[in-house]
Design a protein around this motif. Structure first.
Motif, PDB file in Angstrom:
ATOM      1  N   GLY A 168      29.730  57.532  54.932  1.00  0.00           N
ATOM      2  CA  GLY A 168      29.221  56.870  56.128  1.00  0.00           C
ATOM      3  C   GLY A 168      28.188  55.808  55.802  1.00  0.00           C
ATOM      4  N   THR A 169      27.244  56.148  54.940  1.00  0.00           N
ATOM      5  CA  THR A 169      26.218  55.172  54.553  1.00  0.00           C
ATOM      6  C   THR A 169      26.845  54.002  53.807  1.00  0.00           C
ATOM      7  N   PHE A 170      27.824  54.281  52.954  1.00  0.00           N
ATOM      8  CA  PHE A 170      28.478  53.191  52.229  1.00  0.00           C
ATOM      9  C   PHE A 170      29.147  52.238  53.206  1.00  0.00           C
ATOM     10  N   ARG A 171      29.859  52.779  54.187  1.00  0.00           N
ATOM     11  CA  ARG A 171      30.527  51.929  55.181  1.00  0.00           C
ATOM     12  C   ARG A 171      29.499  51.082  55.937  1.00  0.00           C
ATOM     13  N   ASP A 172      28.406  51.718  56.368  1.00  0.00           N
ATOM     14  CA  ASP A 172      27.371  50.988  57.106  1.00  0.00           C
ATOM     15  C   ASP A 172      26.803  49.844  56.271  1.00  0.00           C
ATOM     16  N   ARG A 173      26.458  50.144  55.028  1.00  0.00           N
ATOM     17  CA  ARG A 173      25.830  49.133  54.177  1.00  0.00           C
ATOM     18  C   ARG A 173      26.823  48.017  53.840  1.00  0.00           C
ATOM     19  N   ALA A 174      28.085  48.383  53.663  1.00  0.00           N
ATOM     20  CA  ALA A 174      29.089  47.375  53.363  1.00  0.00           C
ATOM     21  C   ALA A 174      29.294  46.444  54.556  1.00  0.00           C
ATOM     22  N   LYS A 175      29.315  46.995  55.756  1.00  0.00           N
ATOM     23  CA  LYS A 175      29.525  46.168  56.943  1.00  0.00           C
ATOM     24  C   LYS A 175      28.324  45.253  57.203  1.00  0.00           C
ATOM     25  N   ARG A 210      37.420  44.247  53.411  1.00  0.00           N
ATOM     26  CA  ARG A 210      38.272  45.300  53.949  1.00  0.00           C
ATOM     27  C   ARG A 210      38.773  46.215  52.839  1.00  0.00           C
ATOM     28  N   GLY A 211      39.125  45.604  51.725  1.00  0.00           N
ATOM     29  CA  GLY A 211      39.600  46.406  50.601  1.00  0.00           C
ATOM     30  C   GLY A 211      38.517  47.326  50.067  1.00  0.00           C
ATOM     31  N   LEU A 212      37.296  46.814  50.003  1.00  0.00           N
ATOM     32  CA  LEU A 212      36.165  47.609  49.524  1.00  0.00           C
ATOM     33  C   LEU A 212      35.961  48.843  50.408  1.00  0.00           C
ATOM     34  N   VAL A 254      22.572  46.566  45.576  1.00  0.00           N
ATOM     35  CA  VAL A 254      23.038  45.407  46.325  1.00  0.00           C
ATOM     36  C   VAL A 254      24.544  45.533  46.534  1.00  0.00           C
ATOM     37  N   MET A 255      24.976  45.383  47.784  1.00  0.00           N
ATOM     38  CA  MET A 255      26.391  45.490  48.108  1.00  0.00           C
ATOM     39  C   MET A 255      27.056  44.128  47.914  1.00  0.00           C
TER      40      MET A 255
END
Length: 416
Positions: free
Chosen positions: A325-332, A348-350, A305-306
């Motif tokens: 890339g996957t981390f950015r996608d899931r975070a957004k 944004r910090g994350l 869970v993000m």
């Protein structure tokens, strides 16, 4: 007063002038005009991506004229009257004026004509049925194209239902052009026709649907267009899944602050329910590319869970496991779906922390594993994976001695 584009550089560039000179050497002055997107975009101040030219000359005459001028001619759509001229390495798509003889919603049989009005009557929207002479003067056969383009009105040429029956793709194109060029309320006649003929979209090839959908989602702000698609039922026909409009619109809002680029693939993922199996099926049905399919499925993973308050250690672990890339996608996506209790600064910090960290490589080789007494074979990989899990849980420990000690303990437990 005649509307004019003036003579911007793209119209007078030597490569383009050479094409017009070649055509006019055979057909005379004004036998060819700029048409469609380049005229529309110039009129409303958008960048010019492609140069399309309409002409009274037949495809055979076009080819002969280009070859006589030493310009390469490619028969890219010869059955529909299209020849592509390669002038100074720049493509110019040249199409003979046409009228429809018959259509079945997917393919059209055309006949060539020398009548500019007939050619305009078979086009989709008034803002696309615009022509410009070499001197920049605009020819507007429908009488409404210039005004509609400037006002952001997406209006079908003639009867909307007839245009849609001629080509089912025009249903999706309406929403795409509304996303890119529309202003204010949509044309009621166009909306009613798209809703009435929504099921015809199912007759289109999957590749045509996905291409049009991704183009729509690449607009700066496609929210109004997608909402309209949902209201007319067209979105249900395309996705065949319940759409998450809330998350989608929130994601577009995040991207709209210029922190991130417009991302049509991630926007599509945001529209889908959080169901990886359903998303994979949709990707297969729409014949998305394998990378796009895999990206969407990974972005919709339910675990871990993000959270906006993830620790730097947790962020590093997830970036290492799934990729940046996957981390950015899931975070957004999590940011878009989250209650507004978490601050923008936290999210944004994350993402900034993930972007700024370069995942290390496990400092352990297969040879070192075998030197620890593990026989060559599949067991080597199992040992490496167990040591790697420990190393990641210990935040990528740099102490080589501790890693070797852990290796010995794992090897002893597996081998003996």
């Amino acid at each position: 007063m005649t509307d004019t584009l003036g003579q911007p550089h793209w119209m007078t560039a030597p490569a383009t002038a050479a094409v017009f000179d070649a055509l006019e050497a055979v057909g005379g002055p004004d036998c060819a005009r700029f048409v469609g997107g380049c005229v529309r975009n110039a009129l409303v101040g958008r960048p010019i991506d492609d140069i399309d030219i309409a002409t009274r000359l037949t495809p055979e005459q076009v080819t002969a004229a280009l070859q006589a001028a030493g310009i390469r001619a490619l028969p890219t759509g010869i059955e529909h009257g299209t020849v592509t001229a390669i002038s100074s390495h720049l493509p110019h798509e040249i199409t003979t004026l046409r009228r429809d003889v018959s259509t079945d919603g997917r393919r059209a049989t055309v006949a060539f004509t020398d009548d500019w009005h007939e050619d305009a009557e078979r086009r989709d929207f008034t803002l696309n049925a615009l022509y410009a002479r070499r001197d920049g003067g605009i020819f507007d056969p429908t009488g409404h194209g210039v005004a509609d383009a400037r006002a952001g009105r997406i209006v079908f040429v003639g009867d909307p239902e007839q245009r849609l029956r001629e080509d089912h793709l025009r249903n999706l194109r309406f929403f795409r052009f509304y996303a890119w060029f529309g202003k204010g309320a949509p044309d009621p006649a166009a909306v009613a026709a798209c809703a009435a003929l929504k099921d015809s979209v199912d007759n289109l090839a999957a590749e045509r649907i996905s291409k049009e959908l991704l183009k729509l989602l690449a607009a700066d702000d496609p929210r109004a267009a997608v909402r309209l698609m949902a209201e007319t039922g067209v979105l249900d026909v395309v996705l065949k899944l319940p759409a998450d409009l809330g998350r989608f619109e929130a994601l577009c809002g995040i991207e709209g602050d210029q922190l991130f680029e417009n991302d049509p693939v991630l926007r599509l993922a945001a529209l889908l329910p959080s169901d990886q199996v359903a998303a994979a099926r949709l990707a297969e049905r729409l014949r998305l590319s394998n990378p796009d399919r895999d990206r969407i499925v990974a972005a919709l993973s339910p675990t871990p869970v993000m959270k906006s308050w993830m620790s730097p250690r947790e962020i590093r672990r997830e970036v290492y496991r799934g990729g940046r890339g996957t981390f950015r996608d899931r975070a957004k996506l999590a940011w878009a779906a989250a209650p507004r209790t978490a601050t923008t600064m936290q999210w944004r910090g994350l993402i900034a922390l993930a972007d700024g960290w370069s995942p290390p490589s496990l400092p352990l080789t297969g040879e070192e594993v075998m030197n620890a007494g593990v026989p060559k074979g599949p067991l080597v990989g199992r040992v490496i994976r167990e040591v790697e899990d420990w190393w990641v849980d210990n935040d990528f420990l740099e102490d080589k001695l501790s890693i070797i000690e852990k290796l010995k303990a794992v090897a002893q437990g597996m081998v003996y």
